[in-house]
Design a protein around this motif. Structure first.
Motif, PDB file in Angstrom:
ATOM      1  N   GLY A  27       0.819  -1.208   0.000  1.00  0.00           N
ATOM      2  CA  GLY A  27       0.000   0.000   0.000  1.00  0.00           C
ATOM      3  C   GLY A  27       0.852   1.256   0.000  1.00  0.00           C
ATOM      4  N   PRO A  28       0.196   2.390  -0.111  1.00  0.00           N
ATOM      5  CA  PRO A  28       0.911   3.652  -0.278  1.00  0.00           C
ATOM      6  C   PRO A  28       1.404   4.300   1.013  1.00  0.00           C
ATOM      7  CG  PRO A  28      -1.439   4.043  -0.405  1.00  0.00           C
ATOM      8  CD  PRO A  28      -1.254   2.552  -0.251  1.00  0.00           C
ATOM      9  N   GLY A  29       1.222   3.716   2.154  1.00  0.00           N
ATOM     10  CA  GLY A  29       1.588   4.351   3.426  1.00  0.00           C
ATOM     11  C   GLY A  29       3.060   4.251   3.746  1.00  0.00           C
ATOM     12  N   PHE A  30       3.907   4.708   2.840  1.00  0.00           N
ATOM     13  CA  PHE A  30       5.353   4.593   3.030  1.00  0.00           C
ATOM     14  C   PHE A  30       6.014   5.956   3.028  1.00  0.00           C
ATOM     15  CE2 PHE A  30       4.594   4.381  -1.544  1.00  0.00           C
ATOM     16  CZ  PHE A  30       5.506   5.304  -2.040  1.00  0.00           C
ATOM     17  N   THR A  31       7.237   5.999   3.531  1.00  0.00           N
ATOM     18  CA  THR A  31       8.104   7.159   3.341  1.00  0.00           C
ATOM     19  C   THR A  31       9.245   6.698   2.445  1.00  0.00           C
ATOM     20  OG1 THR A  31       9.406   6.685   5.319  1.00  0.00           O
ATOM     21  CG2 THR A  31       7.552   8.203   5.566  1.00  0.00           C
ATOM     22  N   ARG A  32       9.804   7.640   1.702  1.00  0.00           N
ATOM     23  CA  ARG A  32      10.896   7.339   0.779  1.00  0.00           C
ATOM     24  C   ARG A  32      12.020   8.310   1.072  1.00  0.00           C
ATOM     25  NH1 ARG A  32      12.994   9.242  -4.000  1.00  0.00           N
ATOM     26  NH2 ARG A  32      13.580   7.718  -5.577  1.00  0.00           N
ATOM     27  N   GLU A  33      13.223   7.780   1.207  1.00  0.00           N
ATOM     28  CA  GLU A  33      14.378   8.631   1.450  1.00  0.00           C
ATOM     29  C   GLU A  33      15.523   8.175   0.555  1.00  0.00           C
ATOM     30  OE1 GLU A  33      16.961  10.438   5.179  1.00  0.00           O
ATOM     31  OE2 GLU A  33      15.391   8.973   5.561  1.00  0.00           O
TER      32      GLU A  33
ATOM     33  N   PHE B 262      19.564   8.301  -0.209  1.00  0.00           N
ATOM     34  CA  PHE B 262      20.893   8.524   0.361  1.00  0.00           C
ATOM     35  C   PHE B 262      21.862   8.579  -0.817  1.00  0.00           C
ATOM     36  CE2 PHE B 262      18.269   6.414   3.471  1.00  0.00           C
ATOM     37  CZ  PHE B 262      18.510   7.127   4.625  1.00  0.00           C
ATOM     38  N   LYS B 263      22.082   9.791  -1.332  1.00  0.00           N
ATOM     39  CA  LYS B 263      22.860   9.953  -2.564  1.00  0.00           C
ATOM     40  C   LYS B 263      24.297   9.451  -2.458  1.00  0.00           C
ATOM     41  CE  LYS B 263      19.924  13.483  -4.372  1.00  0.00           C
ATOM     42  NZ  LYS B 263      19.576  13.698  -5.719  1.00  0.00           N
ATOM     43  N   PRO B 264      25.039   9.788  -1.390  1.00  0.00           N
ATOM     44  CA  PRO B 264      26.427   9.295  -1.336  1.00  0.00           C
ATOM     45  C   PRO B 264      26.515   7.766  -1.340  1.00  0.00           C
ATOM     46  CG  PRO B 264      26.071  10.971   0.352  1.00  0.00           C
ATOM     47  CD  PRO B 264      24.733  10.647  -0.247  1.00  0.00           C
ATOM     48  N   GLU B 265      25.529   7.108  -0.726  1.00  0.00           N
ATOM     49  CA  GLU B 265      25.533   5.650  -0.650  1.00  0.00           C
ATOM     50  C   GLU B 265      24.856   4.997  -1.849  1.00  0.00           C
ATOM     51  OE1 GLU B 265      24.358   7.653   1.801  1.00  0.00           O
ATOM     52  OE2 GLU B 265      25.781   7.363   3.427  1.00  0.00           O
ATOM     53  N   LYS B 266      24.187   5.819  -2.684  1.00  0.00           N
ATOM     54  CA  LYS B 266      23.450   5.351  -3.855  1.00  0.00           C
ATOM     55  C   LYS B 266      22.359   4.352  -3.464  1.00  0.00           C
ATOM     56  CE  LYS B 266      27.205   6.205  -7.041  1.00  0.00           C
ATOM     57  NZ  LYS B 266      28.083   5.677  -8.042  1.00  0.00           N
ATOM     58  N   ILE B 267      21.601   4.740  -2.437  1.00  0.00           N
ATOM     59  CA  ILE B 267      20.530   3.895  -1.915  1.00  0.00           C
ATOM     60  C   ILE B 267      19.230   4.692  -1.852  1.00  0.00           C
ATOM     61  CG2 ILE B 267      19.701   2.688   0.178  1.00  0.00           C
ATOM     62  CD1 ILE B 267      21.961   1.235  -1.238  1.00  0.00           C
ATOM     63  N   ILE B 268      18.131   4.039  -2.173  1.00  0.00           N
ATOM     64  CA  ILE B 268      16.797   4.585  -1.958  1.00  0.00           C
ATOM     65  C   ILE B 268      16.120   3.651  -0.954  1.00  0.00           C
ATOM     66  CG2 ILE B 268      14.558   5.147  -2.976  1.00  0.00           C
ATOM     67  CD1 ILE B 268      16.077   5.499  -5.666  1.00  0.00           C
TER      68      ILE B 268
ATOM     69  N   TYR C 204      12.666   2.716   1.166  1.00  0.00           N
ATOM     70  CA  TYR C 204      11.234   2.824   1.400  1.00  0.00           C
ATOM     71  C   TYR C 204      10.959   2.234   2.778  1.00  0.00           C
ATOM     72  CZ  TYR C 204      10.398   3.883  -3.517  1.00  0.00           C
ATOM     73  OH  TYR C 204      10.397   4.485  -4.750  1.00  0.00           O
ATOM     74  N   GLU C 205      10.147   2.935   3.561  1.00  0.00           N
ATOM     75  CA  GLU C 205       9.796   2.442   4.893  1.00  0.00           C
ATOM     76  C   GLU C 205       8.293   2.438   5.065  1.00  0.00           C
ATOM     77  OE1 GLU C 205       9.743   4.510   9.082  1.00  0.00           O
ATOM     78  OE2 GLU C 205      11.790   3.842   8.650  1.00  0.00           O
ATOM     79  N   TRP C 206       7.778   1.281   5.448  1.00  0.00           N
ATOM     80  CA  TRP C 206       6.389   1.137   5.858  1.00  0.00           C
ATOM     81  C   TRP C 206       6.442   0.914   7.361  1.00  0.00           C
ATOM     82  CZ3 TRP C 206       8.020  -0.404   1.087  1.00  0.00           C
ATOM     83  CH2 TRP C 206       7.213  -0.071  -0.003  1.00  0.00           C
ATOM     84  N   ARG C 207       6.327   1.975   8.128  1.00  0.00           N
ATOM     85  CA  ARG C 207       6.472   1.886   9.583  1.00  0.00           C
ATOM     86  C   ARG C 207       5.376   1.028  10.199  1.00  0.00           C
ATOM     87  NH1 ARG C 207       8.197   6.986  12.694  1.00  0.00           N
ATOM     88  NH2 ARG C 207       9.937   6.467  11.369  1.00  0.00           N
ATOM     89  N   GLN C 208       4.134   1.209   9.770  1.00  0.00           N
ATOM     90  CA  GLN C 208       3.026   0.448  10.348  1.00  0.00           C
ATOM     91  C   GLN C 208       3.231  -1.058  10.162  1.00  0.00           C
ATOM     92  OE1 GLN C 208       0.606   1.800  12.162  1.00  0.00           O
ATOM     93  NE2 GLN C 208      -0.372  -0.155  12.543  1.00  0.00           N
ATOM     94  N   GLU C 209       3.835  -1.439   9.060  1.00  0.00           N
ATOM     95  CA  GLU C 209       4.063  -2.856   8.777  1.00  0.00           C
ATOM     96  C   GLU C 209       5.451  -3.326   9.257  1.00  0.00           C
ATOM     97  OE1 GLU C 209       2.875  -0.627   6.664  1.00  0.00           O
ATOM     98  OE2 GLU C 209       0.864  -1.375   6.252  1.00  0.00           O
ATOM     99  N   GLY C 210       6.318  -2.387   9.641  1.00  0.00           N
ATOM    100  CA  GLY C 210       7.654  -2.754  10.086  1.00  0.00           C
ATOM    101  C   GLY C 210       8.517  -3.282   8.958  1.00  0.00           C
ATOM    102  N   ILE C 211       8.461  -2.621   7.799  1.00  0.00           N
ATOM    103  CA  ILE C 211       9.191  -3.093   6.611  1.00  0.00           C
ATOM    104  C   ILE C 211      10.054  -1.977   6.044  1.00  0.00           C
ATOM    105  CG2 ILE C 211       8.936  -3.831   4.182  1.00  0.00           C
ATOM    106  CD1 ILE C 211       8.289  -6.081   6.100  1.00  0.00           C
ATOM    107  N   TRP C 212      11.312  -2.333   5.724  1.00  0.00           N
ATOM    108  CA  TRP C 212      12.222  -1.480   4.958  1.00  0.00           C
ATOM    109  C   TRP C 212      12.536  -2.189   3.650  1.00  0.00           C
ATOM    110  CZ3 TRP C 212      15.984  -1.130   9.639  1.00  0.00           C
ATOM    111  CH2 TRP C 212      15.661  -0.028  10.438  1.00  0.00           C
TER     112      TRP C 212
END
Length: 185
Positions: free
Chosen positions: A62-68, A70-76, A78-86
């Motif tokens: 579902g859409p309840g995520f945050t996206r961050e 990390f440019k130096p590490e070349k990582i994107i 996604y975190e679904w906090r309610q589901e406890g998923i990265w």
């Protein structure tokens, strides 16, 4: 490692404080388990599979995520906090790197019975001591990766906090093989 530190703080804040006020602590917000909650090394966390695209994962959870990013590490991330998923993606290829369950939900468990918040010594007893290990003193985290099977554990590494020291706060999967951390300690 900002996200790891944030995750560690969330876990620590959800645990009871010993010797604190007599008032009961508020219950942590329960997380929902994705699928059956079983973590199969190198394959899946619940119903989220390493072979899925991020679009498929978003459709599933579902859409309840945050996206961050990390440019130096070349990582994107996604975190679904309610589901406890990265879900960690390679920023260049957009391929899924690591899928992790995090937090205090003991319903997430490996196919061999290891859960979040268990002592890491249980994981060592179950999976052995043949893993790659990185310590991040500033974040008070130990990262242990079983590269042959595609399984990792994030462990609280803070001897000053005996209640959580040595406990698993994150269980992740990746494609078997060498996968160094996004930054070196």
């Amino acid at each position: 490692m900002r996200v790891v530190t944030l995750g560690l703080l969330l876990i620590l804040s959800a645990l009871p404080v010993w010797g604190g006020p007599a008032e009961p602590a508020p219950e942590p917000t329960p997380t929902q388990v994705v699928g059956d909650g079983v973590i199969v090394p190198g394959q899946r966390v619940g119903s989220i599979r390493l072979t899925m695209t991020v679009a498929q994962i978003i459709d599933l959870i579902g859409p309840g995520f945050t996206r961050e990013e990390f440019k130096p590490e070349k990582i994107i991330l996604y975190e679904w906090r309610q589901e406890g998923i990265w879900v960690s993606l390679d920023a260049d290829t957009r391929a899924v790197r690591v899928i992790s369950a995090f937090g205090v939900n003991t319903a997430y468990r490996t196919d061999r019975g290891i859960t979040l918040l268990q002592p890491f010594t249980r994981a060592e007893a179950t999976y052995g001591k043949e893993y790659r290990r990185w310590e991040f003193p500033a974040d008070k985290v130990l990262l242990a990766r079983y590269t042959a099977i595609g399984l990792q554990f994030g462990v609280v590494n803070d001897p000053g906090t005996q209640m959580v020291h040595g406990r698993i706060f994150q269980i992740g999967i990746f494609r078997p093989g060498d996968l160094p951390p996004v930054r070196q300690p």
